[in-house]
Scaffold this motif. Structure first.
Motif, PDB file in Angstrom:
ATOM      1  N   MET A  27      44.372   9.905  43.893  1.00  0.00           N
ATOM      2  CA  MET A  27      45.262   9.791  44.501  1.00  0.00           C
ATOM      3  C   MET A  27      45.095  10.068  45.909  1.00  0.00           C
ATOM      4  SD  MET A  27      45.717  13.994  42.935  1.00  0.00           S
ATOM      5  CE  MET A  27      47.158  14.968  43.733  1.00  0.00           C
ATOM      6  N   ALA A  28      44.530   9.949  46.829  1.00  0.00           N
ATOM      7  CA  ALA A  28      44.215   9.979  48.254  1.00  0.00           C
ATOM      8  C   ALA A  28      44.634   8.095  48.291  1.00  0.00           C
ATOM      9  CB  ALA A  28      42.982  10.584  48.703  1.00  0.00           C
ATOM     10  N   PHE A  35      44.838   0.867  45.612  1.00  0.00           N
ATOM     11  CA  PHE A  35      45.664   1.074  43.730  1.00  0.00           C
ATOM     12  C   PHE A  35      44.433   1.723  43.571  1.00  0.00           C
ATOM     13  CE2 PHE A  35      47.797  -2.777  45.109  1.00  0.00           C
ATOM     14  CZ  PHE A  35      49.306  -3.005  44.029  1.00  0.00           C
ATOM     15  N   ALA A  36      44.755   2.796  42.655  1.00  0.00           N
ATOM     16  CA  ALA A  36      43.228   3.230  41.995  1.00  0.00           C
ATOM     17  C   ALA A  36      43.303   3.958  40.805  1.00  0.00           C
ATOM     18  CB  ALA A  36      43.184   4.789  42.402  1.00  0.00           C
ATOM     19  N   VAL A 160      38.813   6.030  50.985  1.00  0.00           N
ATOM     20  CA  VAL A 160      39.648   6.933  50.986  1.00  0.00           C
ATOM     21  C   VAL A 160      39.640   7.080  52.582  1.00  0.00           C
ATOM     22  CG1 VAL A 160      40.698   7.425  48.745  1.00  0.00           C
ATOM     23  CG2 VAL A 160      38.748   8.492  50.445  1.00  0.00           C
ATOM     24  N   SER A 161      41.352   7.821  53.270  1.00  0.00           N
ATOM     25  CA  SER A 161      41.388   8.492  54.795  1.00  0.00           C
ATOM     26  C   SER A 161      41.197   9.679  54.623  1.00  0.00           C
ATOM     27  CB  SER A 161      41.923   7.463  55.523  1.00  0.00           C
ATOM     28  OG  SER A 161      43.841   8.025  55.023  1.00  0.00           O
ATOM     29  N   MET A 162      40.706  10.392  55.681  1.00  0.00           N
ATOM     30  CA  MET A 162      40.755  11.804  55.581  1.00  0.00           C
ATOM     31  C   MET A 162      42.461  12.459  55.480  1.00  0.00           C
ATOM     32  SD  MET A 162      38.105  13.984  55.343  1.00  0.00           S
ATOM     33  CE  MET A 162      39.058  15.168  56.358  1.00  0.00           C
ATOM     34  N   ASN A 163      43.264  11.163  56.157  1.00  0.00           N
ATOM     35  CA  ASN A 163      44.475  11.755  56.173  1.00  0.00           C
ATOM     36  C   ASN A 163      45.420  11.667  54.095  1.00  0.00           C
ATOM     37  OD1 ASN A 163      47.560  11.940  57.121  1.00  0.00           O
ATOM     38  ND2 ASN A 163      47.468  10.489  56.073  1.00  0.00           N
ATOM     39  N   LEU A 169      45.007  15.878  48.170  1.00  0.00           N
ATOM     40  CA  LEU A 169      44.434  18.125  48.108  1.00  0.00           C
ATOM     41  C   LEU A 169      45.542  18.781  48.122  1.00  0.00           C
ATOM     42  CD1 LEU A 169      41.663  18.317  50.352  1.00  0.00           C
ATOM     43  CD2 LEU A 169      41.567  18.533  47.249  1.00  0.00           C
ATOM     44  N   GLN A 170      46.547  18.850  49.561  1.00  0.00           N
ATOM     45  CA  GLN A 170      48.049  19.179  49.640  1.00  0.00           C
ATOM     46  C   GLN A 170      48.718  19.503  47.911  1.00  0.00           C
ATOM     47  OE1 GLN A 170      51.115  19.018  52.409  1.00  0.00           O
ATOM     48  NE2 GLN A 170      48.771  18.227  53.357  1.00  0.00           N
ATOM     49  N   GLU A 171      49.158  17.833  47.513  1.00  0.00           N
ATOM     50  CA  GLU A 171      49.597  17.903  46.184  1.00  0.00           C
ATOM     51  C   GLU A 171      48.585  18.790  44.896  1.00  0.00           C
ATOM     52  OE1 GLU A 171      51.223  13.791  43.476  1.00  0.00           O
ATOM     53  OE2 GLU A 171      51.028  13.723  45.736  1.00  0.00           O
TER      54      GLU A 171
END
Length: 234
Positions: A27-28, A35-36, A160-163, A169-171
């Motif tokens: 997701m991140a 793409f993931a 992946v970035s911290m943002n 995580l919010q999602e």
């Protein structure tokens, strides 16, 4: 080493959140514009039984899924994966690519001399992180161990970035997310540890951030570079 795609195999035990970790990573990556694909692999859905999950992250569309036989990164969520052979591959690092990375949740050395030699011959870097201890210290529960594993692989590979992780995580925990079986049970167990979702999100993100910082510092100190990006012409 700069890769257009990085393949991550997460080996753990039931109840540790390895499936959730792979999904959050995917997701991140999506939030970051990459793409993931993530998918789980396990037998009996019960605590302490072997469980694996896989996460593929890249700059191009990814069409393959299923078991990762030749990973760039292997994460070990529990010492018993190594000490008791609770792994679907033996040895646990079977298939690791040359120049790859192994991340182990441990506060003490677990590898035999033979394992150390074989990994060294493959130029594989090994990073030990006391993930469970960090989870207990910051989040107050070992259920956040998977957050330390997320942070450690992100801190070293920057896949992946911290943002992106914050948004993922919010999602995952801030909204109504539909999961199945043991994963749904684990999600609910984590949520019950905290009175408010905001506190759950903060503790999870703080745990990720701390392990990200530790891992990034280790990678810089040991000159470990395994990242997703376009190779530049010489």
């Amino acid at each position: 080493m700069i890769l257009r795609r990085i393949n991550i195999r997460m080996s753990g035990l039931g109840g540790q959140g390895a499936v959730t970790a792979a999904h959050v990573m995917a997701m991140a990556a999506s939030k970051d514009g990459k793409f993931a694909i993530s998918n789980p692999f396990f037998g009996a859905e019960k605590r302490m039984a072997p469980a694996e999950s896989y996460c593929r992250i890249g700059l191009r569309k990814i069409y393959d899924r299923g078991e990762l036989v030749f990973p760039d990164v292997i994460q070990v969520f529990h010492p018993q994966v190594i000490t008791m052979g609770k792994s679907y591959t033996m040895p646990f690092y079977s298939g690791i690519k040359e120049g790859g990375l192994v991340i182990i949740n441990t506060d003490m050395p677990l590898l035999s001399d033979e394992d150390v030699k074989r990994l060294k011959d493959l130029n594989v870097s090994v990073f030990n992180i006391p993930g469970t201890n960090i989870a207990l210290e910051i989040a107050g529960t070992e259920l956040a161990t998977n957050m330390t594993m997320i942070g450690s692989v992100a801190g070293i590979t920057k896949c992946v970035s911290m943002n992106g992780l914050d948004l993922a995580l919010q999602e995952r925990f801030g909204k109504k997310f539909v999961a199945s079986g043991g994963t749904a049970t684990l999600d609910e167990a984590i949520k019950k540890k905290f009175a408010k979702k905001e506190m759950l999100l903060k503790k999870n993100l703080d745990t990720v951030a701390r392990s990200y910082e530790i891992a990034a510092e280790w990678a810089e100190k040991n000159h470990v570079e395994l990242m997703v990006g376009e190779a530049t012409a010489a």
